[in-house]
Design an enzyme around this catalytic site. Sequence first.
Site, PDB file in Angstrom:
ATOM      1  N   SER A 252       0.829  -1.199   0.000  1.00  0.00           N
ATOM      2  CA  SER A 252       0.000   0.000   0.000  1.00  0.00           C
ATOM      3  C   SER A 252       0.871   1.261   0.000  1.00  0.00           C
ATOM      4  CB  SER A 252      -0.945  -0.053   1.206  1.00  0.00           C
ATOM      5  OG  SER A 252      -1.978   0.892   1.094  1.00  0.00           O
ATOM      6  N   ASP A 483      -9.009  -4.206  -6.016  1.00  0.00           N
ATOM      7  CA  ASP A 483      -8.504  -3.438  -4.875  1.00  0.00           C
ATOM      8  C   ASP A 483      -9.158  -2.064  -4.862  1.00  0.00           C
ATOM      9  OD1 ASP A 483      -6.991  -2.013  -2.984  1.00  0.00           O
ATOM     10  OD2 ASP A 483      -5.152  -3.097  -3.468  1.00  0.00           O
ATOM     11  N   HIS A 511      -7.546  -5.686  -0.654  1.00  0.00           N
ATOM     12  CA  HIS A 511      -6.418  -4.765  -0.713  1.00  0.00           C
ATOM     13  C   HIS A 511      -5.095  -5.515  -0.681  1.00  0.00           C
ATOM     14  CE1 HIS A 511      -4.144  -1.193  -0.361  1.00  0.00           C
ATOM     15  NE2 HIS A 511      -3.970  -1.208   0.954  1.00  0.00           N
TER      16      HIS A 511
END
Length: 546
Positions: A252, A483, A511
Amino acid sequence: MITRLSRRALPAVAAAVLLAACGGTGGSTGAASTAPTTAPTTSADPTAPAAVPTPTPTPTPTVKPTGQADPALGSFYGQQLAWAACKDDPKTAKTDESAVQCATLKVPLDYANPSSGETLDIGVARITGSKPGERTGSLLVNPGGPGGSGVSMVQGGQKDYDGPLRDHYDIVGFDPRGTGLSAPVNCLDDRARDTWATTDALGPEHGKLLADACRAKYGTLLEHLGTRDTARDMDVLRAALGDRKLTYLGLSYGTYLGSVYAEEFPDRVGRLVLDGAVDPAKPIAQSNIEQYAGFERSLQAFAAHCAKQAQCPLGKDPDQAAGKLADFLDGLKQKPLTTTGGRVLTSAAAWTGVVEGLYGDESGWDSLANAIGWAMVRGKGDNLLAYADSYNKRDKDGHYNVSADAYTAIYCADGATDVLTGAALDAAYAEMAAKAPLISRHEPGAALFDPDCRSWPFRSPEKAHPIVSKATTPIVVVGSTGDAATPYANSEKLATQLGNAVLLTREGEGHTGYGHSACIRDAVHAYLVDGTVPAAGTRCATDAAR
């Protein structure tokens, strides 16, 4: 984000010596010349061509060394880490933190002035490799955020790295500045944060309240919490670990940290895996629009899935289910639910809880539907509020994470202070409403200004820009088609921007990809351990049962 290191002016004496060495003339302050100042006129041939003057050489500018080459950083790059057993946390009954080693890394507060004497302590943790004879080096990991703790990622996931990674690497996590054990930023006390995190009054004053509290508590520290400074810390850590090049797995926001590292230290890039990409070329407002559009798509997919189940609080029509949920959540503004402990499930808290559930893949959707059902059908908001508490990092005793405001502080230091106004702001609101009509209508301003840096104490000079990798080692970018938090298009764009990179794709919701697909993990392990770069166009399925 803090600007890159400035070039300092040469001292006057050094500048004069440099010019003299380069053969400067005319106004030079070097040794006196005995040559005439006027050309002789006798014996001159008027028919001869005019003499061509000899050009004055341009002095070569002195480039300020950066990173390990900077003498002012020598003591930081040369430090030895003193490893010892981590302190065990009695609150984590299932985790023995003392089985992990911890250390403290010393870094300069301000890389533009490392000799000032002001330093920060960076918390570091490691799990030593299980096969010392096959050890390749250290694998640094970052969980994202911004604000996530790399130390906790290592301490809490000790078994997650067993197998090929731990066979060949020490697994190392560190807390980026402003988080965890590294000068954590937490501007509000728990009681104030309970109100701040759940209020439905999300206008500019909401952001100003936090900004004023952070200014009063942390002052100029806030100017030194940007990702570029953390990337520099990461290079100091690389050297302290004894690694010639960086090996890294970033999730991320950790993909942005890895990208900035590649920009700052291309000659130190080893094998980098960037999973769930942030697009560094997008300003924060545009990034928020596309993220909310991703969550809008996930909301529709979740609601349609729920409508097909035997019991669904959203009804049986897949086309109407998401709208029904949004109407209920928005309606909590007027009729919030009181929970068993006396806390209130507001509209903002309920939406936060739903978003938390949408971070996961389809395997968690039934649990999310159950929490929504308790609130919609029975008027009990405890379960949905628990989802919101998980998102906000609030424990069962009412205490928030020690670095609760690192997310805002780091984003504001990374350039989110460059806010939209006027016609550009109107256009952004219109685009948000078009792409995320349900999930943003609760409070469009909170969606667009996330985090809200409009009242932040300083204006960051950093700007969004494409990052091109000049590293010789290919970088692996992992993207997941479903995602919502970091849409798949970000991974496509980052792989293209970096240039020397390959895109590895996971098909499915949720995610990031590494934790959702054995196929992705196998490809990542082969790259990190053996240097095998995934073939272009490789696509992986999500694990069927998790």
